[in-house]
Design an enzyme around this catalytic site. Structure first.
Site, mmCIF file in Angstrom:
data_model
loop_
_atom_site.group_PDB
_atom_site.id
_atom_site.type_symbol
_atom_site.label_atom_id
_atom_site.label_comp_id
_atom_site.label_asym_id
_atom_site.label_seq_id
_atom_site.Cartn_x
_atom_site.Cartn_y
_atom_site.Cartn_z
ATOM 1 N N GLU A 102 0.809 -1.211 0.000
ATOM 2 C CA GLU A 102 0.000 0.000 0.000
ATOM 3 C C GLU A 102 0.846 1.267 0.000
ATOM 4 O OE1 GLU A 102 -3.730 0.340 0.467
ATOM 5 O OE2 GLU A 102 -3.451 -1.556 -0.562
ATOM 6 N N ASP A 140 -9.372 8.450 -7.504
ATOM 7 C CA ASP A 140 -9.885 7.133 -7.887
ATOM 8 C C ASP A 140 -11.399 7.053 -7.754
ATOM 9 O OD1 ASP A 140 -10.069 7.244 -5.158
ATOM 10 O OD2 ASP A 140 -9.331 5.211 -4.817
ATOM 11 N N THR A 157 -8.549 9.294 0.622
ATOM 12 C CA THR A 157 -8.039 8.029 1.140
ATOM 13 C C THR A 157 -7.045 8.380 2.232
ATOM 14 O OG1 THR A 157 -8.298 6.938 -0.996
ATOM 15 C CG2 THR A 157 -6.800 5.914 0.563
#
Length: 286
Positions: free
Chosen positions: A71, A89, A94
């Site tokens: 990640e 995205d 995020t």
């Protein structure tokens, strides 16, 4: 140790977007809820197989570092409590140690948990906006101060604990619980966890439930009398198929040059030392 330059953080799908997230029934998620609650009841299953489960503290730390290598291109997963970005995205912001997303519900649940425990915290005022943008990629109402406030909150041990707890409730606990029910050791439980982090716990073909269902159509897990290595290869085959449905996940090295390496070594207990690659970067533990 990481031996080459870092890469942009990858996308965590969470599997459940917009109406799909809001429309999930209790039945669609029941296996993860039950798996999480039953994990404690089956805690001795790993010992009976001659190993320790992924929730053993040392194994869990390994799991956190493995996921972080994919990640974040770093083994220092604890550095990412404060991380936050809109990675464009379609999932809004995020952030955090496993990529909680403002558009997929888990960030909202995290901030609600933090606020129940600590009313008046720096993120509490953003809850109305988080509820409005949930299920969308919008940042409306969060800008311009949400990023600053997230980073401020990340200095609070209570917020870091909330991130840990929401990760465990939504992802780690269900992965370990379902892995035990399927008769898997620590490696299999980790393979489930990494899939849940990226794909989410839904039942559609590109979420964890759909991936597992496809694997079960091709091989039996140990709990059903099957061979563990054969079943896990079937699960990884199904996962790669799911990853390639989304451009952000086309690089499958977290499967090909990490998890399949451990599987080829028959390291079903996820025992040290471990050597793997993600995106061409090499790592080693132990």
């Amino acid at each position: 140790m990481q031996v080459s330059t870092s890469h942009p953080r990858t996308t965590s799908r969470r599997g459940l977007l917009a109406g799909a997230l809001l429309g999930l029934t209790a039945a669609a998620l029941s296996f993860t809820v039950n798996a999480g609650t039953e994990a404690g009841e089956d805690a001795d299953a790993d010992a009976r197989k001659g190993g320790r489960g992924l929730d053993d503290p040392e194994k869990k730390e390994i799991a956190m570092k493995l996921v972080s290598s994919a990640e974040n291109s770093s083994l220092d997963w604890k550095a990412y409590y404060k991380w936050i970005k809109d990675i464009r995205d379609g999932r809004g912001y995020t952030a955090g140690i496993i990529g909680f997303c403002s558009g997929t519900g888990d960030m909202l649940r995290l901030v609600e948990l933090y606020t129940r425990r600590k009313p008046g915290n720096v993120l509490a005022g953003h809850l109305p906006a988080l509820r409005r943008v949930n299920g969308t990629g919008s940042r409306k109402g969060l800008d311009p101060h949400f990023v600053r406030d997230w980073r401020t909150a990340a200095r609070d041990p209570d917020f870091r604990k909330a991130q840990d707890d929401e990760r465990d409730r939504g992802y780690f606990g269900p992965a370990v619980g379902q892995g035990r029910k399927d008769g898997l050791g620590a490696l299999g439980q980790f393979i489930y966890y990494d899939a849940l982090v990226m794909h989410g716990p839904g039942s559609d073909p590109v979420s964890f439930g759909g991936i597992r269902r496809r694997a079960l159509g091709r091989a039996r897990p140990p709990a059903q009398g099957g061979d563990e290595v054969t079943y896990l290869h079937a699960f990884l085959d199904a996962r790669v198929r799911a990853m390639r449905q989304e451009r952000a996940h086309w690089d499958t090295s977290r499967v090909d040059t990490a998890q399949r390496v451990f599987l080829a070594e028959r390291n079903l207990g996820l025992d040290l030392p471990l050597k793997w690659k993600v995106y061409g970067d090499s790592y080693r533990l132990g």
